[in-house]
Design a protein around this motif. Sequence first.
Motif, PDB file in Angstrom:
ATOM      1  N   TRP A 106      -8.074   9.217   2.309  1.00  0.00           N
ATOM      2  CA  TRP A 106      -7.529   8.300   1.468  1.00  0.00           C
ATOM      3  C   TRP A 106      -8.410   8.386   0.266  1.00  0.00           C
ATOM      4  O   TRP A 106      -9.712   8.453   0.240  1.00  0.00           O
ATOM      5  CB  TRP A 106      -7.714   6.724   2.159  1.00  0.00           C
ATOM      6  CG  TRP A 106      -7.513   5.607   1.047  1.00  0.00           C
ATOM      7  CD1 TRP A 106      -6.469   5.423   0.394  1.00  0.00           C
ATOM      8  CD2 TRP A 106      -8.566   4.692   0.653  1.00  0.00           C
ATOM      9  NE1 TRP A 106      -6.707   4.335  -0.558  1.00  0.00           N
ATOM     10  CE2 TRP A 106      -7.996   3.923  -0.233  1.00  0.00           C
ATOM     11  CE3 TRP A 106     -10.091   4.710   0.961  1.00  0.00           C
ATOM     12  CZ2 TRP A 106      -8.689   3.074  -0.826  1.00  0.00           C
ATOM     13  CZ3 TRP A 106     -10.729   3.444   0.493  1.00  0.00           C
ATOM     14  CH2 TRP A 106      -9.924   3.010  -0.564  1.00  0.00           C
ATOM     15  N   TYR A 129      -6.419   9.706   8.257  1.00  0.00           N
ATOM     16  CA  TYR A 129      -5.679   9.788   7.014  1.00  0.00           C
ATOM     17  C   TYR A 129      -6.889   9.988   5.931  1.00  0.00           C
ATOM     18  O   TYR A 129      -7.821   9.202   5.857  1.00  0.00           O
ATOM     19  CB  TYR A 129      -4.981   8.482   6.729  1.00  0.00           C
ATOM     20  CG  TYR A 129      -4.174   8.586   5.632  1.00  0.00           C
ATOM     21  CD1 TYR A 129      -3.190   9.241   5.182  1.00  0.00           C
ATOM     22  CD2 TYR A 129      -4.621   7.689   4.473  1.00  0.00           C
ATOM     23  CE1 TYR A 129      -2.306   9.309   3.978  1.00  0.00           C
ATOM     24  CE2 TYR A 129      -3.875   7.518   3.254  1.00  0.00           C
ATOM     25  CZ  TYR A 129      -2.716   8.493   3.125  1.00  0.00           C
ATOM     26  OH  TYR A 129      -2.241   8.316   1.976  1.00  0.00           O
ATOM     27  N   VAL A 159       0.827  -1.493  -0.016  1.00  0.00           N
ATOM     28  CA  VAL A 159       0.049   0.008   0.126  1.00  0.00           C
ATOM     29  C   VAL A 159       1.070   1.354   0.058  1.00  0.00           C
ATOM     30  O   VAL A 159       2.029   1.300   0.693  1.00  0.00           O
ATOM     31  CB  VAL A 159      -1.035   0.129   1.273  1.00  0.00           C
ATOM     32  CG1 VAL A 159      -1.447   1.248   1.530  1.00  0.00           C
ATOM     33  CG2 VAL A 159      -1.859  -1.089   1.280  1.00  0.00           C
ATOM     34  N   ILE A 186       1.263   4.976   1.123  1.00  0.00           N
ATOM     35  CA  ILE A 186       0.474   6.169   1.959  1.00  0.00           C
ATOM     36  C   ILE A 186       1.672   7.015   2.234  1.00  0.00           C
ATOM     37  O   ILE A 186       2.770   6.792   2.275  1.00  0.00           O
ATOM     38  CB  ILE A 186       0.440   5.381   3.547  1.00  0.00           C
ATOM     39  CG1 ILE A 186      -0.844   4.297   3.563  1.00  0.00           C
ATOM     40  CG2 ILE A 186       0.077   6.414   4.446  1.00  0.00           C
ATOM     41  CD1 ILE A 186      -0.902   3.648   4.791  1.00  0.00           C
ATOM     42  N   ILE A 223      -9.962   7.891   7.162  1.00  0.00           N
ATOM     43  CA  ILE A 223      -9.808   6.730   7.870  1.00  0.00           C
ATOM     44  C   ILE A 223      -9.271   6.941   9.127  1.00  0.00           C
ATOM     45  O   ILE A 223      -8.555   7.691   9.305  1.00  0.00           O
ATOM     46  CB  ILE A 223      -8.967   5.425   7.090  1.00  0.00           C
ATOM     47  CG1 ILE A 223      -9.688   5.179   5.729  1.00  0.00           C
ATOM     48  CG2 ILE A 223      -8.669   4.381   7.896  1.00  0.00           C
ATOM     49  CD1 ILE A 223      -9.159   4.236   4.811  1.00  0.00           C
ATOM     50  N   ARG A 267      -2.559   0.643   7.230  1.00  0.00           N
ATOM     51  CA  ARG A 267      -2.212   0.042   5.636  1.00  0.00           C
ATOM     52  C   ARG A 267      -3.136  -1.093   5.452  1.00  0.00           C
ATOM     53  O   ARG A 267      -3.662  -1.384   4.401  1.00  0.00           O
ATOM     54  CB  ARG A 267      -0.687  -0.726   5.968  1.00  0.00           C
ATOM     55  CG  ARG A 267       0.379   0.299   5.471  1.00  0.00           C
ATOM     56  CD  ARG A 267       1.651  -0.404   5.167  1.00  0.00           C
ATOM     57  NE  ARG A 267       2.023  -1.048   6.567  1.00  0.00           N
ATOM     58  CZ  ARG A 267       3.156  -0.434   7.370  1.00  0.00           C
ATOM     59  NH1 ARG A 267       3.571   0.321   7.147  1.00  0.00           N
ATOM     60  NH2 ARG A 267       3.634  -1.153   8.244  1.00  0.00           N
ATOM     61  N   TYR A 294      -6.192  -1.651   6.827  1.00  0.00           N
ATOM     62  CA  TYR A 294      -7.600  -1.125   6.201  1.00  0.00           C
ATOM     63  C   TYR A 294      -7.653  -0.423   4.904  1.00  0.00           C
ATOM     64  O   TYR A 294      -8.649  -0.871   3.950  1.00  0.00           O
ATOM     65  CB  TYR A 294      -8.019  -0.020   7.226  1.00  0.00           C
ATOM     66  CG  TYR A 294      -8.542  -0.433   8.622  1.00  0.00           C
ATOM     67  CD1 TYR A 294      -8.965  -1.690   8.924  1.00  0.00           C
ATOM     68  CD2 TYR A 294      -8.206   0.662   9.628  1.00  0.00           C
ATOM     69  CE1 TYR A 294      -9.224  -2.103  10.041  1.00  0.00           C
ATOM     70  CE2 TYR A 294      -8.886  -0.182  10.764  1.00  0.00           C
ATOM     71  CZ  TYR A 294      -9.262  -1.266  11.009  1.00  0.00           C
ATOM     72  OH  TYR A 294      -9.407  -1.642  12.306  1.00  0.00           O
ATOM     73  N   ILE A 295      -6.482   0.140   4.364  1.00  0.00           N
ATOM     74  CA  ILE A 295      -6.668   0.644   2.972  1.00  0.00           C
ATOM     75  C   ILE A 295      -6.432  -0.453   2.154  1.00  0.00           C
ATOM     76  O   ILE A 295      -7.155  -0.657   1.188  1.00  0.00           O
ATOM     77  CB  ILE A 295      -5.372   1.776   2.703  1.00  0.00           C
ATOM     78  CG1 ILE A 295      -5.959   2.895   3.534  1.00  0.00           C
ATOM     79  CG2 ILE A 295      -5.199   1.832   1.451  1.00  0.00           C
ATOM     80  CD1 ILE A 295      -4.598   3.876   3.655  1.00  0.00           C
ATOM     81  N   TYR A 296      -5.623  -1.483   2.279  1.00  0.00           N
ATOM     82  CA  TYR A 296      -5.538  -2.668   1.394  1.00  0.00           C
ATOM     83  C   TYR A 296      -6.879  -3.510   1.496  1.00  0.00           C
ATOM     84  O   TYR A 296      -7.033  -3.943   0.236  1.00  0.00           O
ATOM     85  CB  TYR A 296      -4.477  -3.363   2.268  1.00  0.00           C
ATOM     86  CG  TYR A 296      -3.968  -4.788   1.316  1.00  0.00           C
ATOM     87  CD1 TYR A 296      -3.325  -4.491   0.016  1.00  0.00           C
ATOM     88  CD2 TYR A 296      -4.039  -6.034   1.782  1.00  0.00           C
ATOM     89  CE1 TYR A 296      -2.699  -5.688  -0.667  1.00  0.00           C
ATOM     90  CE2 TYR A 296      -3.904  -7.013   0.993  1.00  0.00           C
ATOM     91  CZ  TYR A 296      -3.218  -7.008  -0.133  1.00  0.00           C
ATOM     92  OH  TYR A 296      -2.562  -8.068  -0.767  1.00  0.00           O
ATOM     93  N   ARG A 341      -9.885  -2.157   1.573  1.00  0.00           N
ATOM     94  CA  ARG A 341     -10.975  -1.781   0.731  1.00  0.00           C
ATOM     95  C   ARG A 341     -10.393  -1.551  -0.695  1.00  0.00           C
ATOM     96  O   ARG A 341     -11.136  -1.814  -1.719  1.00  0.00           O
ATOM     97  CB  ARG A 341     -10.730  -0.140   1.189  1.00  0.00           C
ATOM     98  CG  ARG A 341     -11.684   0.133   2.224  1.00  0.00           C
ATOM     99  CD  ARG A 341     -11.150   1.496   3.253  1.00  0.00           C
ATOM    100  NE  ARG A 341     -12.144   1.706   4.023  1.00  0.00           N
ATOM    101  CZ  ARG A 341     -12.361   1.363   5.453  1.00  0.00           C
ATOM    102  NH1 ARG A 341     -11.283   0.393   5.778  1.00  0.00           N
ATOM    103  NH2 ARG A 341     -13.093   1.900   6.266  1.00  0.00           N
ATOM    104  N   GLU A 342      -9.140  -1.592  -1.052  1.00  0.00           N
ATOM    105  CA  GLU A 342      -8.666  -1.415  -2.473  1.00  0.00           C
ATOM    106  C   GLU A 342      -8.697  -3.097  -2.844  1.00  0.00           C
ATOM    107  O   GLU A 342      -8.885  -3.282  -4.212  1.00  0.00           O
ATOM    108  CB  GLU A 342      -7.144  -1.217  -2.591  1.00  0.00           C
ATOM    109  CG  GLU A 342      -6.822   0.175  -2.114  1.00  0.00           C
ATOM    110  CD  GLU A 342      -5.421   0.650  -2.239  1.00  0.00           C
ATOM    111  OE1 GLU A 342      -4.358  -0.454  -2.529  1.00  0.00           O
ATOM    112  OE2 GLU A 342      -5.124   1.953  -2.275  1.00  0.00           O
ATOM    113  N   ASN A 358     -10.105   6.486  -2.971  1.00  0.00           N
ATOM    114  CA  ASN A 358     -10.538   5.055  -3.449  1.00  0.00           C
ATOM    115  C   ASN A 358     -10.072   4.822  -4.914  1.00  0.00           C
ATOM    116  O   ASN A 358     -10.645   5.509  -5.725  1.00  0.00           O
ATOM    117  CB  ASN A 358     -11.915   4.648  -3.055  1.00  0.00           C
ATOM    118  CG  ASN A 358     -12.219   3.158  -3.597  1.00  0.00           C
ATOM    119  OD1 ASN A 358     -11.711   2.606  -4.392  1.00  0.00           O
ATOM    120  ND2 ASN A 358     -13.148   2.524  -2.944  1.00  0.00           N
TER     121      ASN A 358
END
Length: 370
Positions: free
Chosen positions: A254, A252, A219, A221, A265, A287, A289-291, A293-294, A256
């Motif tokens: 982010w 943060y 990810v 960031i 987030i 990291r 959470y973002i991963y 969602r992606e 999408n």
Amino acid sequence: MATENTLLEKLEGLVPRFEEVSTLITDPNVIADQKRYVQLTKEYKNLEDIMKSRQAYINAVKGLEEAKELLATEDDPDMKEMAREEIAANEKRIPELEEEIKLLLIPADPEDSKNVTLEIRGGTGGDEAALFAGDLFRMYTKYCEIKGWHITVSSTSEGAVGGYKEIVANITGDNVYGTMKYESGVHRVQRVPATETQGRVHTSAATVAVLPEAEPFDVQINEGEIKWDTFRSSGAGGQNVNKVESGVRARYMWTNPNTGEKEEILVECTETRDQPKNKERALARLRTYIYDREHQKYIDDIASRRKTMVSTGDRSAKIRTYNYPQGRITDHRINYTIYNLAAFMDGDIQDCIDHLIVAENAERMKEAEL
């Protein structure tokens, strides 16, 4: 033996790649590129298992042919008997090896070997739902002990009468996501709550989310854009927890990549008394959470191709019912019912997970047309 020929052709095609990967993982330039090296060592391990099965399969096919020839040409009764035993053993072994190879040829989910972030939230049912969330967390803690995995609580929000409105924990060990991913979804409980005076059975629910832990290179960031707050933790940990601002909160913004939408987030960590350590762990959760969602699009694509929906990312799907009056557990995805609720709540969940793995592998085989 059409299956045999097709399988051998598939296996032959993998030999050059196995040799190439074997060379690449000893190359200093590849070793220096951490991301590529990690990917290649995983591929090497998968291919090595396939090559071992390939050799065993070739040996079994050859052994069968030789035993049949011996039976047709040999006069000695003892040799004939030995040939018959060899034929029987190989005729049993070949189909087993075929199934083993088919499973190995299904592309492994690259997430399976990852550690996980486990989130449990009390759903409908108020205090009873929080108590049930606590029961589920205890169940997973016991299961982790059985598996030899390490579980660390990251943050909690306790229920008014016990249990948790929400609990977040990290689980580390061998193939954690590959095993725990089947637990994502809504877990429903049917029982008489401790607060119920009339003895009526109530239905409550808790949501479980199992997220594969993201590696730093998974990810992107911009750490300079993270807004950090510190606060005093409450809960276990003695006086120090309340006096020192060791708890950290990260915010943060982010974007999408699938939708272009912006989202804030927010993650908190009160795991240790050491603020830098909590910061490090909060960053790891951010990291993850973002991963997650992606990767939702990737998970949805898989789900749309599979009928059983055994391990999809749909966390609103009701996956299992825990019925206390009947001592019954039912997993709705595979119509699995078992009457050992007490042992199940004590961490004895492997049999259910094994059934889910078998169901998903059958789907994956169909998908790969093996």
